[in-house]
Motif scaffolding. Sequence first.
Motif, mmCIF file in Angstrom:
data_model
loop_
_atom_site.group_PDB
_atom_site.id
_atom_site.type_symbol
_atom_site.label_atom_id
_atom_site.label_comp_id
_atom_site.label_asym_id
_atom_site.label_seq_id
_atom_site.Cartn_x
_atom_site.Cartn_y
_atom_site.Cartn_z
ATOM 1 N N PHE A 144 43.436 42.718 36.062
ATOM 2 C CA PHE A 144 42.683 42.418 37.283
ATOM 3 C C PHE A 144 43.055 41.028 37.769
ATOM 4 N N GLU A 145 42.996 40.833 39.089
ATOM 5 C CA GLU A 145 43.159 39.507 39.678
ATOM 6 C C GLU A 145 41.868 39.146 40.389
ATOM 7 N N THR A 146 41.473 37.870 40.263
ATOM 8 C CA THR A 146 40.204 37.422 40.835
ATOM 9 C C THR A 146 40.342 36.044 41.471
ATOM 10 N N ALA A 148 37.227 33.212 41.897
ATOM 11 C CA ALA A 148 35.808 32.857 41.878
ATOM 12 C C ALA A 148 35.458 32.039 43.119
ATOM 13 N N LYS A 149 36.389 31.240 43.575
ATOM 14 C CA LYS A 149 36.143 30.411 44.762
ATOM 15 C C LYS A 149 35.901 31.273 45.998
ATOM 16 N N GLU A 150 36.693 32.329 46.140
ATOM 17 C CA GLU A 150 36.556 33.240 47.281
ATOM 18 C C GLU A 150 35.633 34.425 46.963
ATOM 19 N N MET A 151 35.089 34.448 45.739
ATOM 20 C CA MET A 151 34.231 35.542 45.283
ATOM 21 C C MET A 151 34.948 36.894 45.425
ATOM 22 N N LEU A 152 36.198 36.906 45.057
ATOM 23 C CA LEU A 152 37.054 38.077 45.187
ATOM 24 C C LEU A 152 37.200 38.788 43.851
ATOM 25 N N ASN A 153 36.697 40.005 43.760
ATOM 26 C CA ASN A 153 36.945 40.880 42.617
ATOM 27 C C ASN A 153 36.368 40.378 41.294
ATOM 28 N N CYS A 154 35.394 39.480 41.323
ATOM 29 C CA CYS A 154 34.861 38.887 40.085
ATOM 30 C C CYS A 154 34.079 39.881 39.235
ATOM 31 N N ASP A 155 33.517 40.895 39.855
ATOM 32 C CA ASP A 155 32.749 41.869 39.090
ATOM 33 C C ASP A 155 33.611 42.993 38.531
ATOM 34 N N ALA A 156 34.791 43.204 39.086
ATOM 35 C CA ALA A 156 35.620 44.359 38.706
ATOM 36 C C ALA A 156 35.970 44.406 37.220
ATOM 37 N N PRO A 157 36.433 43.313 36.597
ATOM 38 C CA PRO A 157 36.774 43.423 35.174
ATOM 39 C C PRO A 157 35.563 43.753 34.299
ATOM 40 N N PHE A 158 34.422 43.183 34.634
ATOM 41 C CA PHE A 158 33.220 43.400 33.831
ATOM 42 C C PHE A 158 32.634 44.790 34.075
ATOM 43 N N SER A 159 32.712 45.260 35.307
ATOM 44 C CA SER A 159 32.267 46.628 35.602
ATOM 45 C C SER A 159 33.134 47.633 34.864
ATOM 46 N N PHE A 160 34.438 47.367 34.828
ATOM 47 C CA PHE A 160 35.354 48.230 34.081
ATOM 48 C C PHE A 160 34.964 48.282 32.607
ATOM 49 N N LEU A 161 34.699 47.105 32.023
ATOM 50 C CA LEU A 161 34.328 47.048 30.607
ATOM 51 C C LEU A 161 33.012 47.769 30.342
ATOM 52 N N ALA A 162 32.030 47.590 31.220
ATOM 53 C CA ALA A 162 30.739 48.268 31.050
ATOM 54 C C ALA A 162 30.907 49.780 31.131
#
Length: 180
Positions: A144-146, A148-162
């Motif tokens: 995944f690429e993210t 945090a400054k632009e709030m881009l895709n920050c939830d995707a890796p954690f949603s995938f893991l969950a």
Amino acid sequence: MLRMKIVVAGNSAVGKTALVQAFHGDATLFAKNYNMTVGVDLVVKCVNIPDSGAVVEMYLCDCSGKEIFQRSLETHWHHAAGVCLVFDLTDEGSLVSCSSWMQCLGSFHVAGVLVGTKADLTARRVVSAERAQSVAASLGLNYFETSAKEMLNCDAPFSFLADAFHRFYEERVEQARMLI
């Protein structure tokens, strides 16, 4: 409710804390100043699994990237269901060291992700998506690429893991039912 422990690891200053805080704060806050993590910061967040009614309570162990703390971190790595290896897209060395982090972490039980941070810094980027994807595949991780400054895709890796953890749990329940 299911509980999942995730180790968030990588070199210092790659954006681990920014990523975790953006995810924890539902991508509403980007702190411009961070204190270097000493040891481990624990962050807890519940993630709803779509179409299932299930909730995964994620315990994110945001680990210091400083080598001096590595020995003390090892106790937090045991029994982790997942791993989130983080590197900086503007620093090739941080990607190269992910292999060493993986060796230190050993195995994880369910799933792992490799996350390239600082995707907003396109002019300074030195790691291509193809290169990072290749490293992720060699480590058995999803990529995944993210930003945090632009709030881009920050939830995707954690949603995938969950989601992976929930699927793992459901498979184990089904296997147990077949034994009865």
